[in-house]
Enzyme design. Structure first.
Site, PDB file in Angstrom:
ATOM      1  N   GLY A  13       0.813  -1.225   0.000  1.00 58.38           N
ATOM      2  CA  GLY A  13       0.000   0.000   0.000  1.00 58.38           C
ATOM      3  C   GLY A  13       0.838   1.261   0.000  1.00 58.38           C
ATOM      4  O   GLY A  13       0.684   2.115   0.871  1.00 58.38           O
ATOM      5  N   ALA A  14       1.717   1.383  -1.019  1.00 59.38           N
ATOM      6  CA  ALA A  14       2.636   2.535  -1.028  1.00 59.38           C
ATOM      7  C   ALA A  14       2.261   3.590  -2.072  1.00 59.38           C
ATOM      8  O   ALA A  14       3.040   4.499  -2.328  1.00 59.38           O
ATOM      9  CB  ALA A  14       4.060   2.052  -1.244  1.00 59.38           C
ATOM     10  N   SER A  15       1.079   3.471  -2.647  1.00 58.92           N
ATOM     11  CA  SER A  15       0.712   4.473  -3.664  1.00 58.92           C
ATOM     12  C   SER A  15       0.392   5.826  -3.040  1.00 58.92           C
ATOM     13  O   SER A  15       0.415   6.850  -3.721  1.00 58.92           O
ATOM     14  CB  SER A  15      -0.478   3.975  -4.490  1.00 58.92           C
ATOM     15  OG  SER A  15      -1.512   3.524  -3.641  1.00 58.92           O
ATOM     16  N   ASP A  64      -3.507  -7.262  -4.428  1.00 55.00           N
ATOM     17  CA  ASP A  64      -4.474  -7.089  -3.342  1.00 55.00           C
ATOM     18  C   ASP A  64      -3.964  -7.823  -2.106  1.00 55.00           C
ATOM     19  O   ASP A  64      -3.933  -9.053  -2.072  1.00 55.00           O
ATOM     20  CB  ASP A  64      -5.835  -7.662  -3.790  1.00 55.00           C
ATOM     21  CG  ASP A  64      -6.908  -7.466  -2.732  1.00 55.00           C
ATOM     22  OD1 ASP A  64      -6.582  -7.059  -1.597  1.00 55.00           O
ATOM     23  OD2 ASP A  64      -8.089  -7.731  -3.050  1.00 55.00           O
ATOM     24  N   ASN A  91       1.530  -2.323   5.524  1.00 55.00           N
ATOM     25  CA  ASN A  91       0.945  -0.990   5.728  1.00 55.00           C
ATOM     26  C   ASN A  91      -0.461  -0.850   5.143  1.00 55.00           C
ATOM     27  O   ASN A  91      -1.246  -0.040   5.623  1.00 55.00           O
ATOM     28  CB  ASN A  91       1.874   0.059   5.088  1.00 55.00           C
ATOM     29  CG  ASN A  91       1.193   1.396   4.913  1.00 55.00           C
ATOM     30  OD1 ASN A  91       1.037   2.155   5.874  1.00 55.00           O
ATOM     31  ND2 ASN A  91       0.745   1.687   3.689  1.00 55.00           N
ATOM     32  N   SER A 143      -2.657   0.992  14.788  1.00 48.96           N
ATOM     33  CA  SER A 143      -3.186   2.337  15.057  1.00 48.96           C
ATOM     34  C   SER A 143      -3.386   2.478  16.561  1.00 48.96           C
ATOM     35  O   SER A 143      -3.621   1.471  17.255  1.00 48.96           O
ATOM     36  CB  SER A 143      -4.538   2.495  14.356  1.00 48.96           C
ATOM     37  OG  SER A 143      -5.212   3.638  14.861  1.00 48.96           O
ATOM     38  N   TYR A 156     -12.575  -1.258  12.439  1.00 48.22           N
ATOM     39  CA  TYR A 156     -11.184  -0.808  12.262  1.00 48.22           C
ATOM     40  C   TYR A 156     -10.363  -1.062  13.533  1.00 48.22           C
ATOM     41  O   TYR A 156      -9.251  -1.601  13.471  1.00 48.22           O
ATOM     42  CB  TYR A 156     -11.207   0.679  11.904  1.00 48.22           C
ATOM     43  CG  TYR A 156      -9.858   1.294  11.606  1.00 48.22           C
ATOM     44  CD1 TYR A 156      -9.237   1.095  10.374  1.00 48.22           C
ATOM     45  CD2 TYR A 156      -9.198   2.078  12.549  1.00 48.22           C
ATOM     46  CE1 TYR A 156      -8.001   1.672  10.095  1.00 48.22           C
ATOM     47  CE2 TYR A 156      -7.980   2.656  12.288  1.00 48.22           C
ATOM     48  CZ  TYR A 156      -7.376   2.458  11.063  1.00 48.22           C
ATOM     49  OH  TYR A 156      -6.156   3.022  10.792  1.00 48.22           O
ATOM     50  N   ALA A 158     -10.932  -3.197  15.902  1.00 55.18           N
ATOM     51  CA  ALA A 158     -10.753  -4.641  16.090  1.00 55.18           C
ATOM     52  C   ALA A 158      -9.660  -5.164  15.160  1.00 55.18           C
ATOM     53  O   ALA A 158      -8.812  -5.971  15.573  1.00 55.18           O
ATOM     54  CB  ALA A 158     -12.074  -5.368  15.838  1.00 55.18           C
ATOM     55  N   LYS A 160      -7.128  -3.536  14.005  1.00 54.83           N
ATOM     56  CA  LYS A 160      -5.816  -3.033  14.421  1.00 54.83           C
ATOM     57  C   LYS A 160      -5.371  -3.676  15.746  1.00 54.83           C
ATOM     58  O   LYS A 160      -4.179  -3.873  15.971  1.00 54.83           O
ATOM     59  CB  LYS A 160      -5.853  -1.508  14.523  1.00 54.83           C
ATOM     60  CG  LYS A 160      -6.067  -0.813  13.165  1.00 54.83           C
ATOM     61  CD  LYS A 160      -4.964  -1.167  12.182  1.00 54.83           C
ATOM     62  CE  LYS A 160      -5.019  -0.345  10.910  1.00 54.83           C
ATOM     63  NZ  LYS A 160      -3.942  -0.707   9.960  1.00 54.83           N
ATOM     64  N   ILE A 189      -2.690  11.115  11.682  1.00 52.24           N
ATOM     65  CA  ILE A 189      -1.696  11.486  10.671  1.00 52.24           C
ATOM     66  C   ILE A 189      -2.420  12.079   9.454  1.00 52.24           C
ATOM     67  O   ILE A 189      -3.424  11.520   8.998  1.00 52.24           O
ATOM     68  CB  ILE A 189      -0.884  10.241  10.210  1.00 52.24           C
ATOM     69  CG1 ILE A 189      -0.329   9.452  11.417  1.00 52.24           C
ATOM     70  CG2 ILE A 189       0.227  10.639   9.239  1.00 52.24           C
ATOM     71  CD1 ILE A 189       0.695  10.147  12.276  1.00 52.24           C
TER      72      ILE A 189
END
Ligand code: NAP
Length: 248
Positions: A13-15, A64, A91, A143, A156, A158, A160, A189
């Site tokens: 997920g670096a885009s 994916d 990430n 997170s 979310y 749960a 994390k 962030i």
């Protein structure tokens, strides 16, 4: 000497956002970077040249992270292209917020698949290589809400919290092979993920952060450089909060 000179990193997920900042800082520190993107194809393709400008090898893969077979294929491709993997940064993540009363099964399942199952998928796929190398650094982006919980983010939070449990379990299981597993827990962030939030809400949050500002993607990337580097060779099973003191 650069902190990650010659190391090979895979960042999911670096885009955009935090993943992009990690990929760029890794390249700046001399790492060769394999990274993934999914829907932001143009941004993913554009990142390759930006990384190469640091004089390192960089390849972007459309993959994916929530798909087990795709993760296996990705790691195979990275090994064929780069030879090995030294650092894995899990990430990739999404939000699909809503109060539990209104949360659909789809909202729950998708967030768990993308945020938690992806971490299992990629770690499992890369594990054989780390075991063979008797070395490796796994960095999972969780997170602060995985620690504290958050109203409107049961799915979310749960996912994390699950990432934290996974990170610690892996650290216990494979520490004897010199493989480290740590998590980074960012607070608030500024990225596209948080850009959708109401400015009033954002102000309320930043007023309550001891350092009185939102974090930048680079603040998280700095922590990822540290955990990927040999500066942290005796650190494993930890959750490093990058939150300006928000959750203490
Ligand atoms: P972002 O700007 O929305 O970027 C998310 C990245 O994840 C994108 O590159 C996206 O790629 C990728 N992605 C999403 N689903 C994917 C999938 N199924 N497979 C592969 N890649 C996928 O978010 P961000 O703020 O940088 O967040 C990055 C990580 O930090 C997430 O895990 C998030 O939960 C965590 N985090 C963020 C904050 C914050 O305040 N921003 C706080 C705590 C934790 P495409 O766009 O190409 O699909």
């Amino acid at each position: 000497m650069k902190l990650l000179q010659g190391k090979i990193a895979l960042v999911t997920g670096a885009s955009k956002g935090i993943g992009r900042a990690i990929a760029l800082q890794y390249a700046a520190q001399g790492a060769n970077v394999a990274f993934t993107y999914l829907s932001s194809i143009e941004k993913g393709l554009a990142l390759v040249a930006e990384l190469e400008a640091f004089g390192v090898k960089a390849i972007g893969y459309r993959s994916d992270a929530s798909d087990y077979k795709a993760a296996e294929q990705l790691v195979e491709n990275v090994l064929a292209d780069f030879g090995t993997i030294d650092i894995l940064v899990n990430n990739a993540g999404i939000t699909k917020d809503g109060l539990l009363m209104r949360m659909s099964e789809e909202q729950w399942d998708t967030v768990i698949q993308v945020n938690l199952k992806s971490v299992f998928n990629l770690t499992k796929a890369a594990l054989k290589t780390f075991m063979k190398n008797k070395a490796g650094s796994i960095i999972n982006i969780t997170s602060v809400v995985g620690i504290s919980g958050n109203a409107g983010q049961a799915n979310y939070s749960a996912s994390k919290a699950g990432v934290i449990g996974f990170t610690k379990s892996v650290a216990l299981e494979i520490g004897s092979r010199n493989i480290r597993s740590n998590a980074i827990a960012p607070g608030f962030i500024e990225t596209e993920m948080t850009a959708e939030l109401n400015p009033e809400v954002v102000k309320g949050w930043t007023d309550n952060i001891p350092l009185k500002r939102a974090g930048k993607a680079d603040d998280v990337a700095n922590a990822a450089v540290f955990l990927g580097s040999d500066l942290s060779t005796y650190i494993s099973g930890q959750v490093l909060q990058v939150d300006g003191g928000m959750l203490t």
